[in-house]
Design a protein around this motif. Structure first.
Motif, mmCIF file in Angstrom:
data_model
loop_
_atom_site.group_PDB
_atom_site.id
_atom_site.type_symbol
_atom_site.label_atom_id
_atom_site.label_comp_id
_atom_site.label_asym_id
_atom_site.label_seq_id
_atom_site.Cartn_x
_atom_site.Cartn_y
_atom_site.Cartn_z
ATOM 1 N N ASP A 54 0.955 -1.337 -0.079
ATOM 2 C CA ASP A 54 0.243 0.160 0.004
ATOM 3 C C ASP A 54 0.942 1.342 0.150
ATOM 4 O OD1 ASP A 54 -2.351 -1.433 0.085
ATOM 5 O OD2 ASP A 54 -2.447 -1.392 2.231
ATOM 6 N N VAL A 55 0.303 2.255 -0.876
ATOM 7 C CA VAL A 55 1.338 3.660 -0.703
ATOM 8 C C VAL A 55 0.384 4.745 -0.792
ATOM 9 C CG1 VAL A 55 2.719 4.865 -2.378
ATOM 10 C CG2 VAL A 55 2.843 2.408 -2.392
ATOM 11 N N ASP A 56 0.725 5.529 0.135
ATOM 12 C CA ASP A 56 -0.015 6.826 0.449
ATOM 13 C C ASP A 56 0.215 7.757 -0.924
ATOM 14 O OD1 ASP A 56 -1.146 6.034 2.869
ATOM 15 O OD2 ASP A 56 0.550 6.914 3.919
ATOM 16 N N GLU A 57 -0.901 8.709 -1.123
ATOM 17 C CA GLU A 57 -0.768 9.410 -2.515
ATOM 18 C C GLU A 57 -0.616 11.004 -2.163
ATOM 19 O OE1 GLU A 57 -4.256 8.131 -4.541
ATOM 20 O OE2 GLU A 57 -3.833 5.917 -4.433
ATOM 21 N N LEU A 58 -0.156 11.580 -3.236
ATOM 22 C CA LEU A 58 0.121 12.987 -3.158
ATOM 23 C C LEU A 58 -0.481 13.721 -4.575
ATOM 24 C CD1 LEU A 58 1.115 15.662 -1.488
ATOM 25 C CD2 LEU A 58 3.242 15.217 -2.802
ATOM 26 N N ARG A 59 -1.132 14.724 -4.321
ATOM 27 C CA ARG A 59 -1.657 15.592 -5.468
ATOM 28 C C ARG A 59 -1.340 17.013 -5.164
ATOM 29 N NH1 ARG A 59 -4.505 11.229 -5.201
ATOM 30 N NH2 ARG A 59 -4.938 9.795 -7.037
ATOM 31 N N ILE A 60 -1.279 17.642 -5.998
ATOM 32 C CA ILE A 60 -1.020 19.151 -5.988
ATOM 33 C C ILE A 60 -2.042 19.983 -6.624
ATOM 34 C CG2 ILE A 60 0.674 21.010 -6.254
ATOM 35 C CD1 ILE A 60 1.804 18.705 -4.653
ATOM 36 N N PHE A 61 -2.731 21.040 -5.869
ATOM 37 C CA PHE A 61 -3.847 21.826 -6.540
ATOM 38 C C PHE A 61 -3.330 23.194 -6.364
ATOM 39 C CE2 PHE A 61 -5.537 17.669 -5.365
ATOM 40 C CZ PHE A 61 -6.534 17.290 -6.237
ATOM 41 N N TYR A 62 -4.155 24.062 -7.235
ATOM 42 C CA TYR A 62 -3.780 25.609 -7.226
ATOM 43 C C TYR A 62 -5.136 26.123 -7.522
ATOM 44 C CZ TYR A 62 -4.507 26.771 -12.032
ATOM 45 O OH TYR A 62 -5.028 26.903 -13.363
ATOM 46 N N LYS A 63 -5.086 27.407 -6.942
ATOM 47 C CA LYS A 63 -6.155 28.392 -7.367
ATOM 48 C C LYS A 63 -5.549 29.842 -7.697
ATOM 49 C CE LYS A 63 -9.556 26.886 -3.593
ATOM 50 N NZ LYS A 63 -10.342 27.453 -2.219
ATOM 51 N N ALA A 64 -5.887 30.325 -8.743
ATOM 52 C CA ALA A 64 -5.566 31.566 -8.978
ATOM 53 C C ALA A 64 -6.097 32.840 -8.194
ATOM 54 C CB ALA A 64 -5.656 31.769 -10.490
ATOM 55 N N ASN A 65 -7.266 32.372 -7.809
ATOM 56 C CA ASN A 65 -7.900 33.257 -6.743
ATOM 57 C C ASN A 65 -8.712 32.648 -5.423
ATOM 58 O OD1 ASN A 65 -7.742 36.234 -8.380
ATOM 59 N ND2 ASN A 65 -8.306 34.611 -9.888
ATOM 60 N N ALA A 66 -8.972 33.254 -4.710
ATOM 61 C CA ALA A 66 -9.474 32.587 -3.373
ATOM 62 C C ALA A 66 -10.802 32.056 -3.772
ATOM 63 C CB ALA A 66 -9.413 33.233 -2.343
ATOM 64 N N GLY A 67 -11.743 32.453 -4.680
ATOM 65 C CA GLY A 67 -12.906 32.147 -4.686
ATOM 66 C C GLY A 67 -12.942 31.186 -5.834
ATOM 67 N N ASP A 68 -12.010 30.737 -6.275
ATOM 68 C CA ASP A 68 -11.813 29.715 -7.519
ATOM 69 C C ASP A 68 -12.086 28.131 -7.053
ATOM 70 O OD1 ASP A 68 -11.521 31.526 -9.043
ATOM 71 O OD2 ASP A 68 -9.332 31.473 -9.671
ATOM 72 N N ALA A 69 -12.365 27.281 -7.841
ATOM 73 C CA ALA A 69 -12.193 25.907 -7.506
ATOM 74 C C ALA A 69 -10.816 25.304 -7.702
ATOM 75 C CB ALA A 69 -12.967 25.043 -8.297
ATOM 76 N N TRP A 70 -10.564 24.443 -6.924
ATOM 77 C CA TRP A 70 -8.893 23.855 -6.890
ATOM 78 C C TRP A 70 -8.926 23.179 -8.304
ATOM 79 C CZ3 TRP A 70 -5.424 25.451 -3.634
ATOM 80 C CH2 TRP A 70 -5.837 25.757 -2.365
ATOM 81 N N THR A 71 -7.738 23.204 -8.687
ATOM 82 C CA THR A 71 -7.517 22.503 -10.001
ATOM 83 C C THR A 71 -6.053 21.727 -9.873
ATOM 84 O OG1 THR A 71 -8.446 24.107 -11.293
ATOM 85 C CG2 THR A 71 -6.916 22.670 -12.493
ATOM 86 N N GLN A 72 -5.931 20.537 -10.244
ATOM 87 C CA GLN A 72 -4.750 19.698 -9.954
ATOM 88 C C GLN A 72 -3.698 20.058 -11.120
ATOM 89 O OE1 GLN A 72 -5.217 15.482 -9.919
ATOM 90 N NE2 GLN A 72 -3.177 15.041 -9.966
ATOM 91 N N ILE A 73 -2.390 20.201 -10.551
ATOM 92 C CA ILE A 73 -1.340 20.484 -11.689
ATOM 93 C C ILE A 73 -0.182 19.525 -11.129
ATOM 94 C CG2 ILE A 73 -1.611 22.822 -11.955
ATOM 95 C CD1 ILE A 73 0.331 23.356 -9.678
ATOM 96 N N GLY A 74 0.509 19.201 -12.366
ATOM 97 C CA GLY A 74 1.538 17.961 -12.006
ATOM 98 C C GLY A 74 0.979 16.542 -12.064
ATOM 99 N N SER A 75 1.884 15.792 -11.614
ATOM 100 C CA SER A 75 1.298 14.306 -11.556
ATOM 101 C C SER A 75 0.498 13.909 -10.437
ATOM 102 C CB SER A 75 2.754 13.472 -11.709
ATOM 103 O OG SER A 75 3.393 13.744 -12.631
ATOM 104 N N SER A 76 -0.372 12.812 -10.452
ATOM 105 C CA SER A 76 -0.860 12.125 -9.303
ATOM 106 C C SER A 76 0.508 11.116 -8.609
ATOM 107 C CB SER A 76 -1.915 11.543 -9.497
ATOM 108 O OG SER A 76 -3.054 12.288 -9.768
ATOM 109 N N TYR A 77 1.062 11.384 -7.666
ATOM 110 C CA TYR A 77 1.934 10.486 -7.343
ATOM 111 C C TYR A 77 1.452 9.450 -6.200
ATOM 112 C CZ TYR A 77 4.364 14.844 -8.695
ATOM 113 O OH TYR A 77 4.843 15.772 -9.517
ATOM 114 N N THR A 78 1.227 8.263 -7.184
ATOM 115 C CA THR A 78 0.516 7.035 -6.339
ATOM 116 C C THR A 78 1.400 5.882 -6.204
ATOM 117 O OG1 THR A 78 -0.143 6.650 -8.771
ATOM 118 C CG2 THR A 78 -1.793 7.983 -7.409
ATOM 119 N N THR A 79 2.839 6.162 -6.709
ATOM 120 C CA THR A 79 3.676 4.919 -6.627
ATOM 121 C C THR A 79 4.558 5.173 -5.554
ATOM 122 O OG1 THR A 79 5.208 5.737 -8.503
ATOM 123 C CG2 THR A 79 3.389 4.097 -9.155
#
Length: 500
Positions: A364-389
């Motif tokens: 089993d491996v814990d996972e990491l994803r990176i998200f960003y918002k250009a403005n505080a009211g925006d929805a989160w958007t993923q950037i980069g890879s999904s680090y699942t390995t």
């Protein structure tokens, strides 16, 4: 059996008054002048304190409440005596809540013109007070002018069987107000120097509003006052990372003002980071200043922490003494570690860099994803890879930041698979365009790659034997292999910004 809320109930009676405001916060006994008449089962009106609970009073800490019983209530909560005088005490209002939508409590509001005894409540102001069930309160108002010249008692009467809880707060007796008190106050778009607030508009035509605000704990009358013609206002300018309180009231011109609302609160965010490169190495036991944890699943109990080693001590901080870690015992739980807001609008090539490790536990491996918002009211958007390995040693990651802005937000989202944890260290935001050509990237195995950034060639140096050299894209795809004995890799044909 219905689950009971773990809230302490205390009862007691008595005393009298006229023209009053009562929020039941002075004690855990009924206030002076109030009486509880218990004519049904053993449960009757009492004071509830919500300190440390999962719901709140309308204002302050306490409400007057009645709890469900398996047999019928026949109970009155009785006000102090009210001598009804036109323009002085001819109005009654209160806030009420029925807590459980599956077991809705209702009450009626009755009047006695003689004594505060059950048999004397022969007049009815409201046959059924039935607020929409849930944690919210609803306001109820009544004109008492029909009783002008008389001394009366108001009885909040409950006769339900096996429902749940009914709560009353902020009972007011006074003059019929010239304006409605603003209700349904909402605070939104809080930034480092401002906050937007709104409320339900007054039913009085042409009403305007006043807002008074100040730092938490300020004395009302000494704050800053804002006048607004709309049922909203922007409170500004404010100081970053500061707690504030405010009140709102309606104005009806020559007819005067409503009473002020109960105190409302909010806190401003941190000011945006403007100095780059910005770095954070998580060297303390607590969350860094202006960083934040945001629950995604798990009820907010699972958060990022700051450790000297991972779950099986196979990973130690990339930069001692500590590193950030997300690790839980519940698979599927997620939490985001939020960086402070960033003003990256002036960076030519903004880039996020960090080091990552996530050791497996029986596969089993814990996972990491990176998200960003250009403005505080925006929805989160993923950037980069999904680090699942698995990354059993530190992996250095670089991610270009899209849609740069003056209030940029980045979040590290950890997902638990009940493994050894997600570990992050050496976080930085840089302008990749201004880094010197002699900058060196060095991983945890002592392999050096330089210059960084590079245009045509990168040099590879190590005092250890290299078994293979591969160049990966930002999404983890293999885009080039290099002879393992080579000391230099030709990257001239690769797209700018395509590798890490």
């Amino acid at each position: 059996m219905r689950k009971k809320l773990l809230l302490a109930l205390f009862a007691i009676p008595i005393i009298a008054n006229a023209q009053f405001f009562q929020n039941f916060d002075a004690a855990t006994t009924l206030p002076a002048g109030w009486t509880a008449l218990n004519g049904g089962d053993t449960d009757t009106w009492a004071i509830v304190n919500y300190t440390g609970g999962n719901i709140n009073a309308y204002s302050g800490t306490n409400t007057a409440s009645i709890a469900y019983g398996s047999t019928a209530h026949d109970d009155y909560l009785v006000t102090p005596a009210i001598t009804v005088t036109a323009g002085v005490s001819d109005f009654l209002s209160f806030y009420a809540r029925s807590r459980d939508p599956l077991y809705p409590e209702t009450i009626s509001v009755k009047v006695s013109t003689t004594t505060p005894t059950a048999a004397a409540f022969t007049n009815t102001l409201a046959a059924s007070v039935a607020p929409a069930s849930g944690a919210g309160f609803y306001k109820y108002s009544y004109d008492l002018s029909a009783y002008a010249g008389q001394t009366i008692y108001i009885g909040f009467y409950s006769s339900t069987t096996d429902m749940f809880f009914f709560d009353i707060d902020d009972v007011f007796n006074g003059a019929i107000p010239a304006c409605d008190v603003p209700t349904s106050i909402v605070v939104n778009s809080v930034s480092s120097n401002s906050a937007n607030i709104s409320w339900t508009a007054s039913s009085t035509a042409g009403a305007t509003y006043q807002v008074e605000y100040g730092p938490t704990g300020f004395t009302q009358g000494s704050g800053t006052v804002i006048n607004s013609t709309a049922a909203s206002a922007t409170i500004s300018p404010l100081s970053a990372s500061t707690a504030y309180q405010f009140y709102v009231r309606s104005s009806c011109g020559t007819n005067g003002f409503s009473v002020w609302t109960p105190v409302q609160s909010f806190a401003t965010t941190c000011a945006s980071v403007t100095a780059f490169p910005y770095t954070q190495n998580f060297d303390n036991t607590t969350i860094p200043s202006c960083w934040a944890n945001e629950a995604v699943t798990g009820g907010g109990t699972d958060t990022w922490t700051y450790m000297t080693a991972n779950g099986n001590s196979s990973i130690t901080p990339k930069s001692a003494p500590r590193m950030a870690e997300f690790r839980t015992t519940t698979a599927g739980n997620k939490a985001r570690l939020l960086m402070p807001p960033l003003n990256i609008s002036g960076l030519a090539t903004p880039e996020l860099r960090f080091s990552l490790a996530n050791t497996n536990w029986f596969g089993d491996v814990d996972e990491l994803r990176i998200f960003y918002k250009a403005n505080a009211g925006d929805a989160w958007t993923q950037i980069g890879s999904s680090y699942t390995t698995e990354n059993a040693a530190w992996l250095d990651v670089s991610i270009p930041l899209p849609n740069k802005s003056a209030n940029y937000m980045i979040a590290f989202e950890g997902t638990s698979n009940w493994a050894r944890g997600i570990n992050v260290d050496d976080v930085s935001v840089v302008d990749a365009s201004v880094l010197g050509v002699n900058d060196v990237v060095k991983n945890s195995n002592g392999i050096k790659v330089y210059p960084n950034p590079a245009r045509d060639f990168v040099n590879i140096a190590s005092d250890k034997k290299i078994s293979s050299i591969e160049i990966l894209s930002l999404t983890g795809q293999l885009i080039k292999t290099v002879d393992k004995d080579s000391k230099q890799a030709d990257i001239s044909e690769l797209k700018r910004g395509s590798i890490f």
